[in-house]
Design an enzyme around this catalytic site. Sequence first.
Site, PDB file in Angstrom:
ATOM      1  N   LYS A 112       0.826  -1.212   0.000  1.00 13.71           N
ATOM      2  CA  LYS A 112       0.000   0.000   0.000  1.00 13.71           C
ATOM      3  C   LYS A 112       0.864   1.268   0.000  1.00 13.71           C
ATOM      4  CE  LYS A 112      -0.763  -0.131   5.013  1.00 13.71           C
ATOM      5  NZ  LYS A 112       0.008   1.082   5.344  1.00 13.71           N
ATOM      6  N   THR A 113       2.033   1.217   0.667  1.00 10.27           N
ATOM      7  CA  THR A 113       2.915   2.387   0.656  1.00 10.27           C
ATOM      8  C   THR A 113       3.400   2.674  -0.762  1.00 10.27           C
ATOM      9  OG1 THR A 113       3.641   1.847   2.902  1.00 10.27           O
ATOM     10  CG2 THR A 113       4.993   3.403   1.663  1.00 10.27           C
ATOM     11  N   ARG A 173       3.435  -9.986  10.544  1.00  6.34           N
ATOM     12  CA  ARG A 173       4.694  -9.237  10.617  1.00  6.34           C
ATOM     13  C   ARG A 173       5.844 -10.080  10.079  1.00  6.34           C
ATOM     14  NH1 ARG A 173       2.790  -5.235   9.858  1.00  6.34           N
ATOM     15  NH2 ARG A 173       0.933  -6.492   9.645  1.00  6.34           N
ATOM     16  N   GLU A 232      -3.773   3.947   6.625  1.00  3.74           N
ATOM     17  CA  GLU A 232      -4.190   3.316   7.894  1.00  3.74           C
ATOM     18  C   GLU A 232      -5.548   3.858   8.346  1.00  3.74           C
ATOM     19  OE1 GLU A 232      -2.589   0.864   8.872  1.00  3.74           O
ATOM     20  OE2 GLU A 232      -0.435   1.090   8.549  1.00  3.74           O
TER      21      GLU A 232
END
Length: 723
Positions: free
Chosen positions: A39-40, A607, A234
């Site tokens: 997404k970044t 993660r 976010e």
Amino acid sequence: MTENYEYTNLMQKLNAAQQEAVRATEGYVRVIAGAGSGKTRALSHRFAFLVNELGILPGNILCVTFTNKSANEMRQRIHSLTGDNDTGYINTFHGFCVSVLQEDSYAAGYPKSFLVLDNSDIDAMLQIIYEERGLTLRDMTFSMARDMIEIQKLFKRPEYYRDMIALPLEALKEKYDAAARAEDIIFFGYLYQEKKCFGLDYNDLIKFTLHIFKEREDIRLKWQQRLEYIMIDEFQDIDALQYELMEALCAWHRNLFVVGDPDQTIYTWRGADGRFLMDFAAKFPGTQTVMMMENYRSTPEILAVANSLIEKNKYRIRKELLPRRTGGAPVVCHFADTQEGEAKWICEEIRRLQAEGVDYADITLLYRAHYVTRAIEQVFLEEKIPYTIYSGVQFFDRMEIKDALSYLRMIAYKDDLSFRRIVNAPKRNMGKRRLAFLEEYATQHGVTLYQALTETLDDSIFKGTKAGQFVSLIEHYAAGYEDRPVSEILSAILNESGYEKMLRTEGSQERLDNVAELKQSVYEYETTCGEEVSLPHYLAHVALFTNADGAEAKGKVKLMTVHAAKGLEFSTVFLCGMNEGIFPSRKVRTKEAMEEERRLAFVAMTRARNRLYLSRGAGRNFDGSPQYPSRFILDIDPHLFHYTKEPRAELIKEAREYIGYSQKYMPEKESDVTFSIGQRVRHAVFGDGTVTDVDRDKGAHVVQFDNIKTPRSISFRAKLEKI
């Protein structure tokens, strides 16, 4: 549109869903972006697309991120894609509000040189209040006081900011002096201290901005028209105040692009509301929804486990993470006989990984609560495994960093908090007696401590001190800082003040290294932000840094809570303490809250890039009952695990029965079982009474019954009827 080379080059680095998100420039767009889906990359390329292909000026784009660290990374990415030093407004909500207030704070009666307060500033103010009014930590710890102030500002006195804006300082002082209860003394004393130095904390930044937008249509319209495109990352984590600010900002151009993942909503306890993302399309008709599900981070084995877990949640957007990587190591699950046994197994596995060439720094232990690490730390110390806990003093909270930044603040603001911190660092013979003299003079004459010093410098009390040198130093830099880079000012004043010499004399190499790291961070900030970086701009930016922005530990195993790991990724993850009552927490009392716990476990698992381990140690709860394996392990298809030893069938059966029983009597949400303070209720045995308190940690109402002299704590599970 004729596709040029730059456009083609930009797009070929993106998958189909990312390209769809980048091209969706007009109107309302919602991107559901699974963990590790890039997404970044999509956000930064969309920004570059707007600038490079559509010709939008960067200064007309707002991109909101969750932390300052992610904002810096986003700024660097966009700079490399556009080649433009102007990267628009890339910031957190709080950082953006600083930009608004630096331009328009006059509308709230505050100067442009207002201070952005961090926790250490707040503690310094509390210290003054406690000393003035004879309070001690028995009345309220500083941590409790900070929480109380936040609760007052957000919920109990949400209009508090009107007093800060409308009342003169003397009127706030009168409220402070008249307060009798410790809570009121601290709250009004804090407002008085804030106004005294024109300081604003995190909550004030958004409250003041919203106030200005409501009261001044011209200012609101200016910002609405300026921000032609708004992007928010976010989005599942935003709270009601941030949502209100977003609505105000996008009301003119109506170009709003939000990115989030409902399965990663883990901050409802601090006000985040995942419904803003879930219900976005209903709120804004015509919304285009883009699904980004391709995961580039984790192996297929890790994703299969994470997908198997999260599908058990009911309140979510149905989706599944799709692996883009090839197969890797199986997800390992270990059931130990004791917590010490669990810790020893983790240690042995780390030793084995190290022998295979895995560095300590590539290994992270995640857990639900810090107390889980007791046994692990003990074993790590015995086995000499280097580790660092991400809960201690963060980089920007370290003494030498606070001192260095206080020198910069003295140059720009000459505020009392910075003065107290550095007037005697290094030693200038300015001890308690002389500081008390300045305090008394400042109070009598209505001036700051620094003004008090400049006006009384010739007094005999300062004979034999270096007070004059200190004033000369500050005046010299205050007169010329506007035309110099912040990094240059910082280096020069730390040298001329004698502060770095003091650290060298003390032999504090680690502190000198930290100061050098600060200088480097200032320089990097200047180079990524372009010419706009003034000293006040930098100081406001750095005051907003969170724990997630701390310096990276090298050569050590990382230990941190799952909440602290949000937004990060690690090569190898050990998710430990996977017991009922630990993860999920024993404080979870509703099905709604249990879904959040499951999301938290999902975040922990996603993660991991290459290896994921789940472990639990058998033991007893505080009440003596057995600790069963976490339901989150049992939620997952057992065929997806590699068990180090097949768990006993009887243990799994007992655990499922225990979980089923607890789930059966669990209400959907807290509002189904809780009453507000003052509510009249009826108990089958005790009769009628009044709720005097709600203890959510214990899951009980405190009720004063009409026919009983003392109050009773009644469990949420008990049948109380509203009357």
